[in-house]
Design an enzyme around this catalytic site. Structure first.
Site, PDB file in Angstrom:
ATOM      1  N   THR A 186     -15.089 -37.634  12.146  1.00 60.87           N
ATOM      2  CA  THR A 186     -14.135 -38.488  11.758  1.00 60.87           C
ATOM      3  C   THR A 186     -14.488 -38.689  10.113  1.00 60.87           C
ATOM      4  O   THR A 186     -15.687 -39.103   9.844  1.00 60.87           O
ATOM      5  CB  THR A 186     -14.504 -39.981  12.267  1.00 60.87           C
ATOM      6  OG1 THR A 186     -14.028 -39.701  13.780  1.00 60.87           O
ATOM      7  CG2 THR A 186     -13.484 -40.859  11.629  1.00 60.87           C
ATOM      8  N   LYS A 200      -6.853 -39.785  13.241  1.00 58.66           N
ATOM      9  CA  LYS A 200      -7.941 -40.245  13.770  1.00 58.66           C
ATOM     10  C   LYS A 200      -8.540 -41.488  13.302  1.00 58.66           C
ATOM     11  O   LYS A 200      -9.140 -42.305  13.926  1.00 58.66           O
ATOM     12  CB  LYS A 200      -9.317 -39.314  13.562  1.00 58.66           C
ATOM     13  CG  LYS A 200     -10.562 -39.411  14.198  1.00 58.66           C
ATOM     14  CD  LYS A 200     -10.459 -39.515  15.602  1.00 58.66           C
ATOM     15  CE  LYS A 200     -11.914 -39.770  16.296  1.00 58.66           C
ATOM     16  NZ  LYS A 200     -12.954 -38.850  16.141  1.00 58.66           N
ATOM     17  N   LYS A 212     -19.653 -46.511  10.641  1.00 63.36           N
ATOM     18  CA  LYS A 212     -19.125 -45.586   9.634  1.00 63.36           C
ATOM     19  C   LYS A 212     -17.597 -45.317   9.871  1.00 63.36           C
ATOM     20  O   LYS A 212     -16.977 -45.479   9.014  1.00 63.36           O
ATOM     21  CB  LYS A 212     -20.082 -44.271  10.320  1.00 63.36           C
ATOM     22  CG  LYS A 212     -19.273 -43.054   9.676  1.00 63.36           C
ATOM     23  CD  LYS A 212     -19.854 -41.660  10.078  1.00 63.36           C
ATOM     24  CE  LYS A 212     -19.279 -41.472  11.679  1.00 63.36           C
ATOM     25  NZ  LYS A 212     -17.926 -40.808  11.587  1.00 63.36           N
TER      26      LYS A 212
END
Length: 298
Positions: A95, A171, A239
């Site tokens: 990602t 995503k 994150k």
């Protein structure tokens, strides 16, 4: 059959490498943890130093944690891209921000290497069974070169555009929902406990009701079992949700629900739970309310 290397043999990467190997391809696995490499080779993975095999590879799948690790694999001290033959393809599965994906595509193309923006979804189980969903964007040539890997690892491949970035954008949308769903599941499960609803009864009932989600049905059993072995760790979410919020900021888009979910994962990490399964975010609620979750396995 193709010669393929997988960089990153964690829960997802090991499953991906195993699926590629099962499809009959010559498969090399590389990881910063030597034991993972040894384990993969013991299960049929091909041996060989990177410098010896790179020039014959048809495809490389990079299944690491973030953009920094992806760039390190591709262009760092032991950069793989300059060693690849012309026409090879890189599938970048982490990602990452869309702009980063576009930058990597340009840098790979400068070496006559294709780049496919190919973030993944489905969890470790589907990685191991070759049933991932892959959100792919890149040129037709990149998609064609990546087809053996996609066929071996994915149940569904969404083609989202002819340049990198679109896959990573999708995503980010998925991770917004997934992270929020995990945090909300933990909140709902522990809220139920304050009302006498046991975690196992919560799962039995809500999984059959309108309030369910894939994340609820997948993660709540971890809490019920008291098993927080990391299949997807708490540390992933600061994150990934951070990436979502960075993208949102650049688009001048307010995402308050994402912000709230992010804070729960940040708090879990502060509690020392970063390396545990992401369902351990329930421990934040339990601590704040004085609840006792099912005991963790010895």
């Amino acid at each position: 059959m193709k010669k393929i290397a997988v960089f990153g043999l964690g829960a997802m990467g090991y499953g991906i490498a195993s699926s590629i190997l099962r499809a009959g391809h010559t498969t090399h696995g590389f990881d910063v943890v030597p034991e993972q490499v040894t384990r993969f080779q013991a299960n049929g993975g091909s041996a060989g130093a990177l410098t010896d095999v790179a020039g014959s590879l048809d495809a490389v799948a990079v299944v690491v944690l973030n953009a920094a690790q992806t760039e390190a694999v591709l262009f760092g001290d032991d950069a793989i891209v300059p060693q690849l033959p012309a026409g090879a393809v890189v599938l970048a599965c982490a990602t990452v921000p869309p702009n980063f994906a576009r930058e990597m595509e340009q840098r790979c193309n400068a070496h006559d290497v294709h780049y496919l923006d190919a973030p993944i979804s489905g969890g470790a189980g589907k990685a191991a069974s070759g049933q991932l969903s892959i959100m792919a964007s890149g040129t037709k040539a990149a998609l064609d070169a990546a087809k053996p890997v996609l066929d071996a690892t994915a149940e569904t491949v969404f083609t989202l555009g002819d340049t990198a970035g679109a896959g990573s954008a999708m995503k980010a949308v998925n991770q917004l929902l997934a992270g929020v769903h995990i945090a909300t599941m933990a909140e709902a499960l522990t809220f139920g406990m304050t009302q006498g609803v046991t975690p196992d009864k919560f799962l039995e009932v809500i999984s059959k009701c309108a309030g369910t989600s894939w994340m609820l049905e997948n993660r709540a059993p971890h809490i019920i079992a008291g098993d927080f072995t990391p299949l997807s760790s708490v540390n992933i979410w600061p994150k990934d949700l951070g990436i979502v919020l960075d993208i949102a900021k650049s688009a001048q888009f307010s995402a308050p629900i994402t912000t709230t979910a992010l804070q729960q994962f940040v708090e879990a990490a502060k509690m020392g739970l970063g390396g545990e399964d992401d369902s351990a975010v329930a421990k934040v609620y339990a601590r704040n309310t004085g609840l006792t979750l099912p005991s963790e396995k010895e």
